[in-house]
Write a protein that holds these residues in place. Structure first.
Motif, PDB file in Angstrom:
ATOM      1  N   VAL A 246      61.552  -1.695  83.465  1.00  0.00           N
ATOM      2  CA  VAL A 246      62.707  -2.326  82.460  1.00  0.00           C
ATOM      3  C   VAL A 246      63.864  -0.558  82.932  1.00  0.00           C
ATOM      4  N   ILE A 247      64.955  -1.219  82.734  1.00  0.00           N
ATOM      5  CA  ILE A 247      66.114   0.163  83.368  1.00  0.00           C
ATOM      6  C   ILE A 247      66.831   0.107  81.537  1.00  0.00           C
ATOM      7  N   ASN A 248      66.851   0.930  81.293  1.00  0.00           N
ATOM      8  CA  ASN A 248      67.650   1.516  79.677  1.00  0.00           C
ATOM      9  C   ASN A 248      69.023   2.120  80.025  1.00  0.00           C
ATOM     10  N   ILE A 249      70.265   1.322  79.433  1.00  0.00           N
ATOM     11  CA  ILE A 249      71.262   2.928  79.496  1.00  0.00           C
ATOM     12  C   ILE A 249      70.521   3.660  78.079  1.00  0.00           C
ATOM     13  N   GLY A 250      71.043   4.977  78.231  1.00  0.00           N
ATOM     14  CA  GLY A 250      71.383   5.977  77.164  1.00  0.00           C
ATOM     15  C   GLY A 250      72.274   6.327  76.312  1.00  0.00           C
ATOM     16  N   ASP A 251      71.769   7.580  76.054  1.00  0.00           N
ATOM     17  CA  ASP A 251      72.903   7.734  74.654  1.00  0.00           C
ATOM     18  C   ASP A 251      73.872   8.574  75.940  1.00  0.00           C
ATOM     19  N   LEU A 252      73.725   9.875  76.251  1.00  0.00           N
ATOM     20  CA  LEU A 252      74.341  10.191  77.854  1.00  0.00           C
ATOM     21  C   LEU A 252      75.831   9.198  78.471  1.00  0.00           C
ATOM     22  N   LEU A 253      74.789   8.012  78.868  1.00  0.00           N
ATOM     23  CA  LEU A 253      75.642   7.220  79.588  1.00  0.00           C
ATOM     24  C   LEU A 253      76.635   6.659  78.819  1.00  0.00           C
ATOM     25  N   GLN A 254      76.441   6.358  77.176  1.00  0.00           N
ATOM     26  CA  GLN A 254      76.970   5.408  76.467  1.00  0.00           C
ATOM     27  C   GLN A 254      78.371   6.534  76.105  1.00  0.00           C
ATOM     28  N   ILE A 255      78.261   7.770  76.256  1.00  0.00           N
ATOM     29  CA  ILE A 255      79.149   8.888  75.688  1.00  0.00           C
ATOM     30  C   ILE A 255      80.368   8.794  77.286  1.00  0.00           C
ATOM     31  N   VAL A 256      79.827   9.286  78.589  1.00  0.00           N
ATOM     32  CA  VAL A 256      80.419   9.223  78.688  1.00  0.00           C
ATOM     33  C   VAL A 256      80.973   8.455  80.009  1.00  0.00           C
ATOM     34  N   SER A 257      80.359   6.913  79.154  1.00  0.00           N
ATOM     35  CA  SER A 257      81.084   5.691  79.493  1.00  0.00           C
ATOM     36  C   SER A 257      81.978   5.637  78.376  1.00  0.00           C
ATOM     37  N   ASN A 258      82.842   5.998  77.616  1.00  0.00           N
ATOM     38  CA  ASN A 258      83.416   5.532  76.651  1.00  0.00           C
ATOM     39  C   ASN A 258      82.979   4.483  75.846  1.00  0.00           C
ATOM     40  N   GLU A 259      81.900   4.133  76.450  1.00  0.00           N
ATOM     41  CA  GLU A 259      81.206   3.085  74.936  1.00  0.00           C
ATOM     42  C   GLU A 259      81.722   1.431  75.696  1.00  0.00           C
ATOM     43  N   GLU A 260      82.118   1.969  76.943  1.00  0.00           N
ATOM     44  CA  GLU A 260      81.729   0.924  78.342  1.00  0.00           C
ATOM     45  C   GLU A 260      80.881   0.189  78.612  1.00  0.00           C
ATOM     46  N   TYR A 261      79.290   1.293  78.420  1.00  0.00           N
ATOM     47  CA  TYR A 261      77.987   0.921  78.398  1.00  0.00           C
ATOM     48  C   TYR A 261      77.493   1.077  77.075  1.00  0.00           C
ATOM     49  N   LYS A 262      76.308   0.518  77.031  1.00  0.00           N
ATOM     50  CA  LYS A 262      76.279   0.900  76.101  1.00  0.00           C
ATOM     51  C   LYS A 262      74.178   1.285  75.724  1.00  0.00           C
ATOM     52  N   SER A 263      73.417   2.056  74.808  1.00  0.00           N
ATOM     53  CA  SER A 263      72.411   2.664  75.086  1.00  0.00           C
ATOM     54  C   SER A 263      72.156   1.893  73.412  1.00  0.00           C
ATOM     55  N   ALA A 264      70.345   1.464  73.326  1.00  0.00           N
ATOM     56  CA  ALA A 264      70.261   0.347  72.554  1.00  0.00           C
ATOM     57  C   ALA A 264      68.884   1.151  72.486  1.00  0.00           C
ATOM     58  N   GLN A 265      68.715   0.697  70.831  1.00  0.00           N
ATOM     59  CA  GLN A 265      67.691   0.884  69.754  1.00  0.00           C
ATOM     60  C   GLN A 265      66.115   0.125  70.708  1.00  0.00           C
ATOM     61  N   HIS A 266      65.230   0.648  70.522  1.00  0.00           N
ATOM     62  CA  HIS A 266      64.050   0.287  70.996  1.00  0.00           C
ATOM     63  C   HIS A 266      62.730   1.158  70.223  1.00  0.00           C
ATOM     64  N   ARG A 267      62.003   0.520  70.275  1.00  0.00           N
ATOM     65  CA  ARG A 267      60.653   0.814  69.479  1.00  0.00           C
ATOM     66  C   ARG A 267      59.754   0.193  70.587  1.00  0.00           C
ATOM     67  N   VAL A 268      58.462   0.284  70.056  1.00  0.00           N
ATOM     68  CA  VAL A 268      56.982  -0.072  70.750  1.00  0.00           C
ATOM     69  C   VAL A 268      56.143  -0.595  69.522  1.00  0.00           C
ATOM     70  N   LEU A 269      55.672  -1.153  69.233  1.00  0.00           N
ATOM     71  CA  LEU A 269      54.856  -2.037  68.564  1.00  0.00           C
ATOM     72  C   LEU A 269      53.607  -1.786  68.611  1.00  0.00           C
ATOM     73  N   ALA A 270      53.167  -1.232  67.460  1.00  0.00           N
ATOM     74  CA  ALA A 270      51.135  -0.457  67.415  1.00  0.00           C
ATOM     75  C   ALA A 270      49.867  -1.608  68.189  1.00  0.00           C
ATOM     76  N   ASN A 271      49.736  -0.963  69.136  1.00  0.00           N
ATOM     77  CA  ASN A 271      48.787  -1.729  69.982  1.00  0.00           C
ATOM     78  C   ASN A 271      47.655  -2.497  69.021  1.00  0.00           C
ATOM     79  N   CYS A 272      47.361  -4.278  69.357  1.00  0.00           N
ATOM     80  CA  CYS A 272      46.671  -4.869  68.337  1.00  0.00           C
ATOM     81  C   CYS A 272      45.646  -5.494  69.299  1.00  0.00           C
TER      82      CYS A 272
END
Length: 373
Positions: free
Chosen positions: A283-309
């Motif tokens: 899994v690959i995801n864009i980070g905040d720094l790349l969003q900034i450097v790309s001037n928002e051409e690329y978007k960092s995304a919020q994500h989370r992990v559910l508690a493990n059931c």
């Protein structure tokens, strides 16, 4: 059911004394047992400092059928050095994913399946060692480049998350002898594989911005690699907490290896998307720094992990690609700004950027907003 005010001790028992959250967090941290230690003690209710407010947990559930919204991209044409036309098609797929959802999975990336499996197994083996062995590495700050802990934002977050973490500085490297022997060879090999793959991905992302292939690598984006090996034990009350709270990664790019358990979700608009576990995929995801450097051409995304059931622990290994030049100044690239597209962020050093990140809890997109013009 436990609530945020229930008088439950750190080991899950009831107490007649008023609940002191600050003391409970400190006692847990100083015990060095981690979340797995709580589970091993036989608790049936989670300590109150793990309980999120009701408004934060109303949507903590899987989203069956949403997985198709995360693109899967085949890198075989790039890894095999096929025709420029095939490479251009991969560049366009990555550009599209990076500029919309900010997440994608890659297959046929050149890392053998047995290396993926050994990496996950070695991190799992570390976390399942006796507590007294892991406790020797338990520190809040990785002063020697290697540490074990539970929750990087334990003292600043509104609630703790149900996971433990092994953190290893891959480049500049920690002393290999400080990496636990149970996973040393595997993590050193993983670093070699991610260094190669990181160069490939940054090249493709550069081309997706209309820049020369080497542009992001020239900014040392693959020279500050940090690995975290997360361990998410079974949670007795998964509806009350999370495995990893909602956040966006601060660096340039994240490469994630996850096992088969699942639980990772990405925010898209007002909803959440499940990121299914695909055998052999990363899994690959864009980070905040790349969003900034790309001037928002690329978007960092919020994500989370559910508690493990699940009755099995969930294990994942993330490598954050960060610049190696911490005192250099970063901001939107001049090639990507103009009168029609002015810079959306101010410039900063990486030290300033990361200091801001670690002064707050993991809470969504506040880091990029702080540096916004």
């Amino acid at each position: 059911m436990a609530t945020a005010s229930s008088p439950i001790t750190a080991t899950g028992g009831h107490s007649s004394q008023p609940y002191d959250r600050t003391k409970a967090v400190k006692d847990f941290d100083e015990s060095k047992v981690g979340v797995k230690g709580l589970v091993d003690s036989g608790i049936s209710t989670i300590p109150p400092f793990f309980v999120f407010p009701p408004e934060s947990r109303s949507d903590l559930r899987p989203r069956p059928g949403s997985e198709s919204q995360i693109p899967t991209i085949d890198l075989s044409a790039v890894v095999n050095g096929d025709s420029p036309d095939l490479r251009s098609a991969v560049v366009e797929q990555i550009r599209s994913a990076a500029s919309t959802v900010g997440f994608f999975q890659i297959i046929n990336h050149g890392i053998p399946l047995e290396i993926l499996d050994r990496t996950i197994s070695s991190v799992k083996a570390f976390h399942e060692q006796p507590t007294e062995i892991k406790a020797q590495l338990y520190h809040r700050i990785p002063t020697n480049g290697v540490n074990f802990m539970s929750n990087v934002d334990l003292y600043s977050s509104q609630a703790a998350s149900w996971r433990d973490t092994l953190q290893v500085k891959l480049n500049p490297p920690a002393d290999p002898n400080l990496i636990p022997e149970v996973c040393r060879a595997e993590l050193l090999e993983w670093n070699r594989q991610i260094e190669r793959l990181g160069d490939i991905l940054l090249g493709l992302l550069s081309e997706g911005l209309g820049l020369k292939k080497e542009r992001l690598n020239e900014m040392t984006f693959n020279e500050g690699r940090m690995m975290v090996g997360h361990y998410y034990p079974n949670c007795p009350q998964p509806d009350l907490t999370v495995g990893l709270n909602t956040h966006a990664d601060p660096g340039a790019l994240t490469v994630l290896l996850q096992d088969h358990i699942g639980g990772l979700q990405v925010r898209k608009g007002d909803d959440w998307i499940d990121v299914r576990s695909l055998p052999g995929a990363l899994v690959i995801n864009i980070g905040d720094l790349l969003q900034i450097v790309s001037n928002e051409e690329y978007k960092s995304a919020q994500h989370r992990v559910l508690a493990n059931c699940s009755n099995e622990p969930r294990v994942s290994v993330a490598v954050f690609l960060n610049p190696g030049a911490r005192e250099d100044v970063y901001g939107p690239l001049p090639e990507l700004t103009s009168e029609e597209k002015p810079a959306k962020y101010r410039s900063f050093t990486l030290n300033e950027f990361l200091t801001r990140f670690f002064k707050k809890e993991l809470d969504g997109k506040s880091l990029t907003n702080f540096f916004r013009v």
